[in-house]
Design a protein around this motif. Structure first.
Motif, short mmCIF file in Angstrom:
data_model
loop_
_atom_site.label_atom_id
_atom_site.label_comp_id
_atom_site.label_asym_id
_atom_site.label_seq_id
_atom_site.Cartn_x
_atom_site.Cartn_y
_atom_site.Cartn_z
N PHE A 73 2.14 33.71 -35.14
CA PHE A 73 2.14 35.20 -35.33
C PHE A 73 3.48 35.78 -35.73
CE2 PHE A 73 -1.56 35.82 -32.33
CZ PHE A 73 -2.46 35.58 -33.33
N GLY A 88 -1.14 40.60 -34.02
CA GLY A 88 -2.08 39.22 -34.23
C GLY A 88 -2.55 39.08 -32.67
N ASN A 133 -6.63 39.21 -32.31
CA ASN A 133 -7.31 38.17 -31.66
C ASN A 133 -8.04 38.45 -30.21
OD1 ASN A 133 -7.83 35.55 -31.25
ND2 ASN A 133 -6.04 34.89 -30.38
N GLU A 167 0.09 29.80 -30.94
CA GLU A 167 -0.35 31.09 -31.54
C GLU A 167 0.58 32.16 -31.65
OE1 GLU A 167 -3.09 33.73 -29.46
OE2 GLU A 167 -4.83 32.76 -30.70
N ALA A 223 -1.63 40.00 -38.39
CA ALA A 223 -0.32 40.07 -38.04
C ALA A 223 0.49 40.28 -39.37
CB ALA A 223 0.06 38.89 -37.31
N SER A 256 -6.52 36.48 -37.34
CA SER A 256 -5.48 37.20 -36.46
C SER A 256 -4.16 37.12 -37.45
CB SER A 256 -5.45 36.66 -35.16
OG SER A 256 -6.53 36.81 -34.54
N GLY A 257 -3.90 35.90 -37.82
CA GLY A 257 -2.78 35.80 -38.75
C GLY A 257 -2.65 36.70 -39.93
#
Length: 94
Positions: free
Chosen positions: A6, A53, A57, A2, A78, A74-75
């Motif tokens: 990000f 991110g 998240n 993850e 980011a 979340s991406g």
């Protein structure tokens, strides 16, 4: 994995130095002899991407609205955080 995602989104969200000059239709200036500003902007983009991110998240972790889409949302956050942070930072160059 993850965090790597990000970082990649932060890298992609980094604006190139002098991006705002295209609105005034001036010819682009010659490249700087020292690329430290470009390296600094990339670093700011990476940090903003990971921070944005991770924070987003953690904020939507238990939300039903983002069920099954935490990584994508979340991406995108980011990417946006890096884009905004580097856009502001690149405006201070000149």
């Amino acid at each position: 994995m993850e965090t790597a995602f990000f970082l990649a989104m932060g890298w992609c969200g980094t604006k190139y130095p002098g991006w705002w000059r295209r609105f005034w239709k001036n010819p682009p200036p010659p490249p700087d002899p020292e690329p430290w500003w470009t390296v600094a902007l990339i670093g700011i983009g990476l940090i903003a991407g990971v921070a944005g991110g991770t924070l987003f998240n953690n904020a939507i972790l238990d939300s039903r609205f983002f069920a099954g889409q935490n990584a994508i949302a979340s991406g995108l956050f980011a990417f946006g955080a890096a884009n905004i942070a580097t856009g502001i930072a690149s405006a201070f160059k000149n």
